[in-house]
Write an enzyme that holds these catalytic residues in place. Structure first.
Site, mmCIF file in Angstrom:
data_model
loop_
_atom_site.group_PDB
_atom_site.id
_atom_site.type_symbol
_atom_site.label_atom_id
_atom_site.label_comp_id
_atom_site.label_asym_id
_atom_site.label_seq_id
_atom_site.Cartn_x
_atom_site.Cartn_y
_atom_site.Cartn_z
ATOM 1 N N ASP A 84 38.309 81.845 31.437
ATOM 2 C CA ASP A 84 39.432 82.587 30.870
ATOM 3 C C ASP A 84 40.714 82.259 31.653
ATOM 4 O OD1 ASP A 84 40.678 84.487 29.255
ATOM 5 O OD2 ASP A 84 40.198 86.153 30.603
ATOM 6 N N ASN A 229 39.569 89.063 22.932
ATOM 7 C CA ASN A 229 39.175 89.214 24.336
ATOM 8 C C ASN A 229 39.285 90.664 24.804
ATOM 9 O OD1 ASN A 229 39.221 86.458 24.135
ATOM 10 N ND2 ASN A 229 40.652 86.131 25.822
#
Ligand code: 13P
Length: 287
Positions: A84, A229
């Site tokens: 990420d 997310n």
């Protein structure tokens, strides 16, 4: 089954639902997310920030843990292990460590440099069968030291990056990492619609999934968002359940201090949050 995120996101975009990326911090987090995805027959993406990777002693440890856990827990749904907001160096570290997906966050570079680095990383990732996410515009707030001003993406720049062959694209649309402030203006659907128009079938990524109201989530999915997310919301649920356990004095009753007992309510709370998000995103029974 550890896979890249390419297929699951293509299917999600076509089927008008989104796959959740849940960020992991340790063994409890990973186990809770994997078990919930399996229970709900949902594809899932495990997100690892560079800070969380460091906390877990390194990307090699994370990849080994996730692979072994998928096997030991007999997880059959598609699972992607994804870096990420990766730096250029972080992307190479994760490719080497055995991740199945990476994000290169080049949004703080001038667009030409973002294009140049993304091009190189697309090639490196695809050679080994990994999927890759890129970012244009920026996600507001701070996550593990990555700070963004929250500017909305330029649809033409999105097209430029999408054309490099990335598998998913994060475009800033007024979304923020962490809790949304009281005076938050909401997502810019005008920007999202313009980006979606430019990038064709590219699965779009909505960062900052914590605290976005359900109607905005649904509308974002209808405009091409195929990956959402979530990080802070699981942390908040874990912390609240753990606090409740300790404040009730349960850690001092019998063997309540045993970490397997002490961390259990928090793990259950993560599961409940993941369950709720999978339902909202529509990815249940899509594995
Ligand atoms: P939140 O912490 O706001 O859920 O954001 C998660 C995220 O976007 C990870 O990249």
């Amino acid at each position: 089954m550890l896979v890249s995120a390419t297929e699951m996101l293509k299917k999600a975009r076509e089927g008008k639902y989104a796959v959740g990326q849940f960020n992991i911090n340790n063994l409890e987090w990973t186990k809770a997310v994997l078990l919930t995805a399996e229970e709900m027959r949902s594809p899932v993406i495990l997100g690892v920030s560079e800070g969380a990777g460091k906390y877990m002693t390194g990307f090699g440890t994370v990849a080994a843990m996730v692979k072994a856990m998928i096997e030991d827990l007999k997880i059959t749904v598609p699972v992607a292990l994804h870096l990420d907001h990766g730096s250029y160096e972080g992307c190479y570290k994760c490719i080497k460590a055995g991740f199945s997906s990476i994000m290169f966050d080049g949004s703080h570079y001038p667009i030409a440099e973002n294009v140049e680095k993304t091009t190189e990383l697309v090639h490196a990732a695809h050679q080994l069968g990994l999927s890759i996410e890129a970012e244009v515009g920026s996600i507001g707030g701070e996550e593990d030291g990555v700070v963004g001003m929250g500017e909305c993406a330029d649809p033409n720049e999105c097209k430029q990056i999408a054309d490099l062959g990335v598998d998913m694209l994060a475009a800033g649309i007024g979304n923020i990492h962490g809790k949304y402030p009281e005076n938050w203006a909401g997502l810019s659907f005008e920007t999202l619609a313009a980006v979606n128009e430019k990038v064709g079938e590219m699965p779009l990524v909505l960062h900052g999934g914590t605290g976005i109201p359900a109607d905005m989530i649904k509308k974002a999915i209808s405009l091409g968002v195929a990956k959402i997310n979530v990080n802070t919301e699981c942390q908040l649920s874990f912390a609240a359940a753990t606090r409740e356990y300790i404040e009730a004095g349960k850690d001092q009753q019998g063997k309540g201090f045993d970490p397997r007992k002490l961390l259990a309510p928090g793990a259950e709370a993560i599961k409940a949050t993941v369950r709720e998000k999978i339902e909202l995103f529509g990815s249940a029974n899509k594995a």
